[in-house]
Design a protein around this motif. Sequence first.
Motif, PDB file in Angstrom:
ATOM      1  N   CYS A 235       0.827  -1.263  -0.052  1.00 29.05           N
ATOM      2  CA  CYS A 235      -0.093   0.045   0.110  1.00 29.05           C
ATOM      3  C   CYS A 235       0.864   1.212  -0.103  1.00 29.05           C
ATOM      4  O   CYS A 235       1.727   1.425   0.627  1.00 29.05           O
TER       5      CYS A 235
ATOM      6  N   GLY B  34      -0.250   4.044   0.719  1.00 29.28           N
ATOM      7  CA  GLY B  34      -0.981   4.926   1.811  1.00 29.28           C
ATOM      8  C   GLY B  34      -0.517   4.470   3.158  1.00 29.28           C
ATOM      9  O   GLY B  34       0.314   5.642   3.529  1.00 29.28           O
ATOM     10  N   CYS B  35      -0.258   3.487   3.518  1.00 34.17           N
ATOM     11  CA  CYS B  35       0.402   3.105   4.949  1.00 34.17           C
ATOM     12  C   CYS B  35       1.620   2.416   4.899  1.00 34.17           C
ATOM     13  O   CYS B  35       2.436   2.231   5.856  1.00 34.17           O
TER      14      CYS B  35
ATOM     15  N   CYS C 129      -6.323  -1.854   0.098  1.00 30.29           N
ATOM     16  CA  CYS C 129      -5.665  -1.965   1.302  1.00 30.29           C
ATOM     17  C   CYS C 129      -6.808  -2.239   2.770  1.00 30.29           C
ATOM     18  O   CYS C 129      -7.751  -1.581   2.590  1.00 30.29           O
TER      19      CYS C 129
ATOM     20  N   CYS D 116      -5.846   0.662   5.712  1.00 30.68           N
ATOM     21  CA  CYS D 116      -6.084   2.006   5.653  1.00 30.68           C
ATOM     22  C   CYS D 116      -7.307   2.098   4.701  1.00 30.68           C
ATOM     23  O   CYS D 116      -7.559   3.353   4.384  1.00 30.68           O
TER      24      CYS D 116
HETATM   25 ZN   LIG Z   1      -2.938   1.031   3.355  1.00 36.26          ZN
END
Ligand SMILES: [Zn+2]
Length: 57
Positions: free
Chosen positions: A4, A6-7, A29, A32
Amino acid sequence: MLVCTGCAKTMLITIRMRVAGREIVFHRCSKCEANTWQDDAGVLSLTEVLDLARAPH
Ligand SMILES: [Zn+2]
Protein backbone atom coordinates in the motif's frame (compact mmCIF):
# COMPACT_ATOMS: atom_id res chain seq x y z
CA MET A 1 3.07 -8.38 -4.28
CA LEU A 2 2.18 -4.73 -4.04
CA VAL A 3 2.46 -2.77 -0.83
CA CYS A 4 0.00 0.00 0.00
CA THR A 5 1.24 3.46 -0.90
CA GLY A 6 -0.92 4.92 1.88
CA CYS A 7 0.38 3.09 4.95
CA ALA A 8 3.41 1.45 3.25
CA LYS A 9 2.95 -1.72 5.27
CA THR A 10 0.01 -3.76 4.29
CA MET A 11 -0.10 -6.07 1.30
CA LEU A 12 -2.91 -5.13 -1.00
CA ILE A 13 -5.83 -7.35 -1.79
CA THR A 14 -5.97 -7.83 -5.55
CA ILE A 15 -9.23 -8.45 -7.36
CA ARG A 16 -9.37 -8.93 -11.11
CA MET A 17 -12.57 -8.06 -12.88
CA ARG A 18 -13.82 -7.37 -16.35
CA VAL A 19 -15.52 -4.03 -16.95
CA ALA A 20 -16.93 -3.26 -20.39
CA GLY A 21 -14.63 -5.85 -21.97
CA ARG A 22 -11.51 -4.52 -20.28
CA GLU A 23 -9.47 -6.36 -17.70
CA ILE A 24 -9.35 -4.16 -14.61
CA VAL A 25 -7.36 -4.87 -11.47
CA PHE A 26 -8.63 -3.52 -8.19
CA HIS A 27 -6.21 -3.17 -5.28
CA ARG A 28 -7.47 -2.58 -1.81
CA CYS A 29 -5.66 -2.09 1.48
CA SER A 30 -7.38 -3.80 4.40
CA LYS A 31 -5.73 -1.46 6.88
CA CYS A 32 -6.19 2.11 5.64
CA GLU A 33 -8.82 1.24 3.01
CA ALA A 34 -6.94 2.92 0.17
CA ASN A 35 -8.27 1.77 -3.20
CA THR A 36 -6.57 1.81 -6.58
CA TRP A 37 -7.73 0.66 -10.00
CA GLN A 38 -5.41 -0.38 -12.80
CA ASP A 39 -5.55 -1.75 -16.29
CA ASP A 40 -2.90 -2.56 -18.90
CA ALA A 41 -2.33 1.14 -19.53
CA GLY A 42 -1.81 2.10 -15.90
CA VAL A 43 -3.71 3.55 -12.99
CA LEU A 44 -7.34 4.51 -13.46
CA SER A 45 -9.31 6.98 -11.41
CA LEU A 46 -12.59 5.88 -9.91
CA THR A 47 -14.33 8.25 -12.32
CA GLU A 48 -12.76 6.46 -15.29
CA VAL A 49 -13.84 3.08 -13.93
CA LEU A 50 -17.39 4.31 -13.44
CA ASP A 51 -17.40 5.71 -16.97
CA LEU A 52 -16.32 2.31 -18.30
CA ALA A 53 -19.02 0.56 -16.31
CA ARG A 54 -21.61 2.95 -17.71
CA ALA A 55 -20.50 2.57 -21.32
CA PRO A 56 -22.80 0.51 -23.55
CA HIS A 57 -21.62 -3.10 -23.80
ZN1 LIG B 1 -2.84 1.03 3.46
